[in-house]
Motif scaffolding. Structure first.
Motif, mmCIF file in Angstrom:
data_model
loop_
_atom_site.group_PDB
_atom_site.id
_atom_site.type_symbol
_atom_site.label_atom_id
_atom_site.label_comp_id
_atom_site.label_asym_id
_atom_site.label_seq_id
_atom_site.Cartn_x
_atom_site.Cartn_y
_atom_site.Cartn_z
ATOM 1 N N CYS A 189 0.832 -1.203 0.031
ATOM 2 C CA CYS A 189 -0.130 -0.091 0.039
ATOM 3 C C CYS A 189 1.245 1.290 0.234
ATOM 4 O O CYS A 189 0.208 2.592 -0.219
ATOM 5 C CB CYS A 189 -0.874 0.165 1.399
ATOM 6 S SG CYS A 189 -1.977 -0.907 1.266
ATOM 7 N N LEU A 190 1.797 1.509 0.358
ATOM 8 C CA LEU A 190 3.193 2.108 0.626
ATOM 9 C C LEU A 190 3.236 2.477 -1.194
ATOM 10 O O LEU A 190 4.039 3.959 -0.818
ATOM 11 C CB LEU A 190 3.838 2.325 2.089
ATOM 12 C CG LEU A 190 4.045 2.426 2.828
ATOM 13 C CD1 LEU A 190 4.835 1.846 4.165
ATOM 14 C CD2 LEU A 190 3.702 3.702 3.038
ATOM 15 N N VAL A 191 3.323 1.775 -1.751
ATOM 16 C CA VAL A 191 3.862 2.076 -3.162
ATOM 17 C C VAL A 191 3.679 3.084 -3.580
ATOM 18 O O VAL A 191 3.928 4.251 -3.714
ATOM 19 C CB VAL A 191 4.021 0.434 -3.721
ATOM 20 C CG1 VAL A 191 4.857 1.133 -5.037
ATOM 21 C CG2 VAL A 191 5.477 0.137 -2.776
ATOM 22 N N PRO A 192 2.192 2.866 -3.765
ATOM 23 C CA PRO A 192 1.223 4.311 -4.250
ATOM 24 C C PRO A 192 1.440 5.315 -3.898
ATOM 25 O O PRO A 192 1.011 5.717 -4.340
ATOM 26 C CB PRO A 192 -0.510 3.364 -4.692
ATOM 27 C CG PRO A 192 -0.368 1.770 -4.329
ATOM 28 C CD PRO A 192 1.146 1.468 -3.668
ATOM 29 N N TRP A 193 1.048 5.303 -2.045
ATOM 30 C CA TRP A 193 1.282 6.725 -1.418
ATOM 31 C C TRP A 193 2.582 7.524 -1.873
ATOM 32 O O TRP A 193 2.837 8.461 -1.599
ATOM 33 C CB TRP A 193 0.585 6.243 -0.052
ATOM 34 C CG TRP A 193 0.345 6.927 0.912
ATOM 35 C CD1 TRP A 193 1.757 6.994 1.772
ATOM 36 C CD2 TRP A 193 -0.679 8.412 1.235
ATOM 37 N NE1 TRP A 193 1.545 8.567 2.134
ATOM 38 C CE2 TRP A 193 0.635 8.496 2.196
ATOM 39 C CE3 TRP A 193 -1.606 8.578 -0.016
ATOM 40 C CZ2 TRP A 193 -0.239 10.182 2.545
ATOM 41 C CZ3 TRP A 193 -2.598 9.917 1.308
ATOM 42 C CH2 TRP A 193 -1.659 10.417 1.884
ATOM 43 N N THR A 194 3.579 6.802 -2.085
ATOM 44 C CA THR A 194 4.975 7.344 -1.630
ATOM 45 C C THR A 194 4.524 8.073 -2.914
ATOM 46 O O THR A 194 4.814 9.335 -2.963
ATOM 47 C CB THR A 194 6.138 6.066 -1.491
ATOM 48 O OG1 THR A 194 5.713 5.800 -0.095
ATOM 49 C CG2 THR A 194 7.244 7.331 -2.121
ATOM 50 N N VAL A 195 4.465 7.273 -4.559
ATOM 51 C CA VAL A 195 3.918 8.169 -5.926
ATOM 52 C C VAL A 195 3.453 9.137 -5.766
ATOM 53 O O VAL A 195 3.725 10.503 -5.976
ATOM 54 C CB VAL A 195 3.231 6.350 -6.862
ATOM 55 C CG1 VAL A 195 3.779 7.663 -7.978
ATOM 56 C CG2 VAL A 195 5.332 6.103 -7.067
ATOM 57 N N LEU B 105 3.044 10.842 -2.488
ATOM 58 C CA LEU B 105 2.893 11.836 -2.747
ATOM 59 C C LEU B 105 4.385 12.954 -3.145
ATOM 60 O O LEU B 105 4.514 13.968 -3.305
ATOM 61 C CB LEU B 105 3.736 11.773 -0.885
ATOM 62 C CG LEU B 105 2.993 11.809 -0.570
ATOM 63 C CD1 LEU B 105 3.333 11.075 1.201
ATOM 64 C CD2 LEU B 105 1.805 12.584 0.376
ATOM 65 N N ALA B 106 4.678 12.072 -3.782
ATOM 66 C CA ALA B 106 6.246 13.031 -4.365
ATOM 67 C C ALA B 106 5.401 13.351 -6.171
ATOM 68 O O ALA B 106 6.044 14.456 -6.285
ATOM 69 C CB ALA B 106 6.922 11.525 -4.967
ATOM 70 N N HIS B 107 3.971 13.665 -6.238
ATOM 71 C CA HIS B 107 3.711 13.580 -7.186
ATOM 72 C C HIS B 107 2.947 14.939 -6.758
ATOM 73 O O HIS B 107 2.658 16.254 -7.675
ATOM 74 C CB HIS B 107 2.951 13.308 -8.198
ATOM 75 C CG HIS B 107 3.828 12.762 -9.407
ATOM 76 N ND1 HIS B 107 4.164 11.160 -9.034
ATOM 77 C CD2 HIS B 107 4.435 12.661 -10.404
ATOM 78 C CE1 HIS B 107 5.215 11.356 -9.449
ATOM 79 N NE2 HIS B 107 4.998 11.332 -10.638
ATOM 80 N N THR B 108 2.525 15.188 -4.796
ATOM 81 C CA THR B 108 2.050 15.944 -5.320
ATOM 82 C C THR B 108 1.972 17.398 -4.123
ATOM 83 O O THR B 108 1.762 18.222 -4.153
ATOM 84 C CB THR B 108 0.467 15.660 -3.988
ATOM 85 O OG1 THR B 108 0.865 14.825 -2.972
ATOM 86 C CG2 THR B 108 -0.927 14.963 -5.175
ATOM 87 N N LEU B 109 3.677 17.045 -2.821
ATOM 88 C CA LEU B 109 3.517 17.884 -1.859
ATOM 89 C C LEU B 109 4.562 18.736 -2.567
ATOM 90 O O LEU B 109 5.478 18.746 -3.353
ATOM 91 C CB LEU B 109 4.905 17.181 -0.854
ATOM 92 C CG LEU B 109 3.798 15.916 -0.412
ATOM 93 C CD1 LEU B 109 5.169 14.909 0.953
ATOM 94 C CD2 LEU B 109 3.067 16.800 0.982
ATOM 95 N N PRO B 110 4.972 19.710 -2.445
ATOM 96 C CA PRO B 110 4.855 21.297 -2.550
ATOM 97 C C PRO B 110 6.650 21.122 -2.262
ATOM 98 O O PRO B 110 7.323 20.016 -1.392
ATOM 99 C CB PRO B 110 4.678 22.298 -2.190
ATOM 100 C CG PRO B 110 3.761 21.394 -0.463
ATOM 101 C CD PRO B 110 3.220 20.191 -1.202
ATOM 102 N N ASP B 111 7.119 21.823 -2.764
ATOM 103 C CA ASP B 111 9.113 21.800 -2.350
ATOM 104 C C ASP B 111 9.630 22.673 -0.945
ATOM 105 O O ASP B 111 10.027 22.463 -0.085
ATOM 106 C CB ASP B 111 9.662 22.824 -3.468
ATOM 107 C CG ASP B 111 10.424 21.355 -4.366
ATOM 108 O OD1 ASP B 111 9.502 20.099 -4.285
ATOM 109 O OD2 ASP B 111 9.867 21.984 -5.835
#
Length: 297
Positions: free
Chosen positions: A16-22, A24-30
């Motif tokens: 489950c953490l695989v899609p969640w990590t992906v 976050l990598a595309h949505t979290l701000p810098d």
């Protein structure tokens, strides 16, 4: 059943953490401004401090509870290093963070992890009994010397009644075979070892007969000891226990049981080196074998 549920939970969480990590990598701000920054880091360092203090106390007392605590402290140090470097990468102190991570936090985390592993396994030198060991066991002087450890040459000679020259020769031989070591103050101390039985088939001629005779005598003494313990069981008070059971195991499970027993005994053997008030020497035995009805005639 519980083990299967736990394994399924761990595996399912990892998946489950695989899609969640992906995601976050595309949505979290810098960049992100937040409050309670000081409280978060000070609280983390206080928790780290408490882990170090508790780990030192438990490790000093050789408590098994130190294993998860040392592991958790190592993980916290790795987290500390990661966030210090990542969050400070654009600041003027980034190389200080990198240096602390590389030369302090990560090495200390590795040391703590290895310490946890050592406490968990209770690692002792492991080897098979040799012909030289058999010679020493047949010489009562070595038994007399080892029973008086720890102590200096003069102390051991005084307590055993052996000549100083004999004591020095015995200690030198024991040291060469890894049974004792000498401290800085001249006091000798025993080194616990995990000794395995020799196999007569590994020897030829007179050496094979010698090893066979050693094993026969060893088990004859064990039978005598158990018979004596059974006859005197009412006189031991709280200093004795006995337990027996039967179970069905595969060979791999049996080896696992044997390894865990040895680790447990090693942990208690290495708990302290010096005698303390109220302690009592105990003979501890572990036997596991097929019952007579399970052995083909």
């Amino acid at each position: 059943m519980i083990r299967r549920i736990l394994l399924a939970l761990l595996a399912g969480t990892a998946v489950c953490l695989v899609p969640w990590t992906v995601y976050l990598a595309h949505t979290l701000p810098d960049r992100y401004d937040t409050g309670q920054w000081r409280t978060a880091w000070v609280g983390f360092d206080i928790a780290l401090l408490l882990c170090f203090a508790a780990g030192a106390w438990l490790g000093f007392r050789r408590r098994r509870a130190a294993v998860p605590l040392l592991s958790a402290t190592a993980a916290m140090l790795c987290c500390d290093a990661w966030f210090d470097v990542m969050l400070g990468w654009t600041s003027a102190e980034r190389w200080t963070s990198v240096a602390l991570a590389v030369f302090v936090e990560i090495p200390v985390a590795v040391v703590l992890a290895l310490a946890a592993r050592r406490l968990l396994t209770g690692a002792m030198p492991r080897r098979t009994v040799t012909l030289r060991d058999i010679e020493m066991r047949d010489d009562p002087r070595y038994q007399q010397v080892t029973r008086e450890l720890p102590g200096t040459d003069a102390d051991i000679a005084s307590k055993t009644g052996l000549a100083a020259r004999e004591v020095k020769e015995c200690l030198k031989t024991l040291q060469e075979n890894g049974f004792v070591r000498r401290g800085r103050k001249g006091e000798w101390d025993a080194i616990p070892q995990d000794l395995r039985e020799p196999r007569p088939d590994d020897y030829d001629g007179a050496d094979r007969e010698r090893v066979t005779a050693f094993l026969d005598a060893k088990y004859e003494k064990e039978v005598e000891l158990l018979a004596w313990a059974a006859a005197n069981r009412d006189g031991f008070g709280p200093w004795s226990t006995a337990q027996r059971t039967s179970t069905r195991l595969t060979e791999a499970e049996f080896r696992e049981l044997d390894a865990e027993y040895r680790e447990l005994i090693a942990r208690f053997i290495r708990r302290r080196r010096r005698p303390v008030e109220g302690e009592q020497e105990l003979s501890v035995r572990f036997y596991a074998f097929p019952p007579p009805e399970a052995v083909p005639s």
